[in-house]
Write a protein that holds these residues in place. Sequence first.
Motif, short mmCIF file in Angstrom:
data_model
loop_
_atom_site.label_atom_id
_atom_site.label_comp_id
_atom_site.label_asym_id
_atom_site.label_seq_id
_atom_site.Cartn_x
_atom_site.Cartn_y
_atom_site.Cartn_z
N ARG A 315 0.84 -1.21 0.00
CA ARG A 315 0.00 0.00 0.00
C ARG A 315 0.87 1.26 0.00
O ARG A 315 0.55 2.26 -0.63
CB ARG A 315 -0.93 0.01 1.22
CG ARG A 315 -2.14 -0.91 1.06
CD ARG A 315 -3.22 -0.61 2.09
NE ARG A 315 -2.74 -0.71 3.47
CZ ARG A 315 -2.56 -1.85 4.14
NH1 ARG A 315 -2.80 -3.01 3.54
NH2 ARG A 315 -2.13 -1.84 5.39
N GLU A 318 2.06 1.86 -3.46
CA GLU A 318 0.95 2.33 -4.30
C GLU A 318 0.65 3.81 -4.03
O GLU A 318 0.41 4.59 -4.96
CB GLU A 318 -0.30 1.47 -4.05
CG GLU A 318 -0.16 0.07 -4.64
CD GLU A 318 -1.27 -0.88 -4.20
OE1 GLU A 318 -1.28 -2.03 -4.69
OE2 GLU A 318 -2.12 -0.49 -3.35
N ARG A 322 1.04 6.78 -6.83
CA ARG A 322 -0.02 7.72 -7.21
C ARG A 322 0.50 9.16 -7.14
O ARG A 322 0.24 9.97 -8.02
CB ARG A 322 -1.24 7.56 -6.28
CG ARG A 322 -2.17 6.43 -6.69
CD ARG A 322 -3.52 6.53 -6.01
NE ARG A 322 -3.42 6.55 -4.55
CZ ARG A 322 -3.27 5.47 -3.77
NH1 ARG A 322 -3.20 4.28 -4.33
NH2 ARG A 322 -3.19 5.59 -2.47
N ARG A 352 5.62 -2.87 -10.19
CA ARG A 352 4.50 -2.58 -9.31
C ARG A 352 4.10 -1.10 -9.39
O ARG A 352 2.92 -0.75 -9.44
CB ARG A 352 4.93 -2.90 -7.86
CG ARG A 352 3.80 -2.98 -6.88
CD ARG A 352 4.34 -3.15 -5.47
NE ARG A 352 5.07 -4.39 -5.24
CZ ARG A 352 4.50 -5.56 -4.94
NH1 ARG A 352 3.20 -5.66 -4.87
NH2 ARG A 352 5.24 -6.63 -4.72
N ILE A 356 0.88 2.21 -12.10
CA ILE A 356 0.08 3.20 -11.37
C ILE A 356 0.50 4.61 -11.79
O ILE A 356 -0.33 5.48 -12.06
CB ILE A 356 0.24 3.02 -9.84
CG1 ILE A 356 -0.20 1.60 -9.44
CG2 ILE A 356 -0.55 4.07 -9.07
CD1 ILE A 356 0.12 1.22 -8.01
#
Length: 402
Positions: A315, A318, A322, A352, A356
């Motif tokens: 998380r 991520e 972003r 990964r 994103i």
Amino acid sequence: MRKIDLTNFQVATSETARHINRRIALNIIRRFQPMSRAQLARRSGLQRSTVSAIVGQLIAEGWVTEGASAVSGRGRRPRFLHLNVERAGIVAVDLRPVTTRVGLAGLDARFLMQTAWPTPGTPEGFAAELARTVASFRNSHPEIVCEGVGVSLPGRVDSAGRLVFAPNLHWGAVDLRQLLKDALGLPVALENAASACALAELWFGRQPDDVKHLVAVTVSEGIGVGMLLNGQLIHGRDAMAGEFGHMVLDENGPPCSCGKRGCWEQYASNSAAVRYYLGLLGDGTGAQGPAVPGPALKFTDVLRLADEGDGRAVRTLEHMARHLGVGLAHLVTGLAPQVVIIVGAVTAAWDRVGPIVLDVVKQRTLPANTTPIVPTDPATQPRLRGAVTLVVQQHFGAPNVA
Ligand SMILES: [Zn+2]
């Protein structure tokens, strides 16, 4: 085309023409080696006699070497010219707030030696430690002529070599170039790490020869941006151009080392990711905790934990991805580069993070945007290679005329 600066110009002499032709010949040899004098004359459009004179000079100064001439049945074959990559020893320094890495490289940016040490707390301590390293490099390679020292920095230096902005380093406005010149007795070139990485991509990267608009983003303790636009590195007033890391995304966000709140690097840097993982950073709101990285957990630990399937680490990456995307979308929209290069440990997790980032950039940029966002391979040590480039470009860059 540039306007002639009437406060700072130099009229052309025959020496100017020779200097320009010499630089062009040297660059053609660097790019297309091995090559004969005849090929060099064809590629450059220079007269054979001019080429011979230039090559003679380059060989005498050790920039170019000549391969052995192969004698065939029907007479002598031409001797091929090579760039003498071993001519110059370049000391490359990647100065970062926690660790400094130093390498000794040839003109091709291949490293013969490397070492790393904890970054001393003061510029004087740093200069002394670097002098010890350079002395040990020279002892190990007495055959090498040390051509100069390139330093990539987590901050900005003005044209006089003064450190003007390095909030993660806490050294103040020290005259770093003079300090290092005095300590090392060698020419010293300093540049912001991201700008140095942009130059390295131009000189040693995988970009086409005619790339003119390239942006490099270093993601580490902070976020740095280096901009090569119209083929020129952009410095701006007081060399402060590129401080996108301190673009405020949320004025109520977490405090930043620059004194503001909610800067881009407080969401998308390695230290921000560590704080997010430790729960010290809310999702842009109600942040607590110091604006320095926690000593126990490192960003590489977060990468490892994510690889091991730790949900919180996943998380964290991520969240970082972003926010990287948010800032990159601004860069792409505002600067229209041909390519954006990402430098930093986060590129190791690009499978990964990358999708994103690209998704957010796509959502937030104009429909016509096609700028590729490309991670660099950490194995190529882009920041250290950037430091090499600072010295290389002084010998191979276009001469500044008018
Ligand atoms: Zn800031």
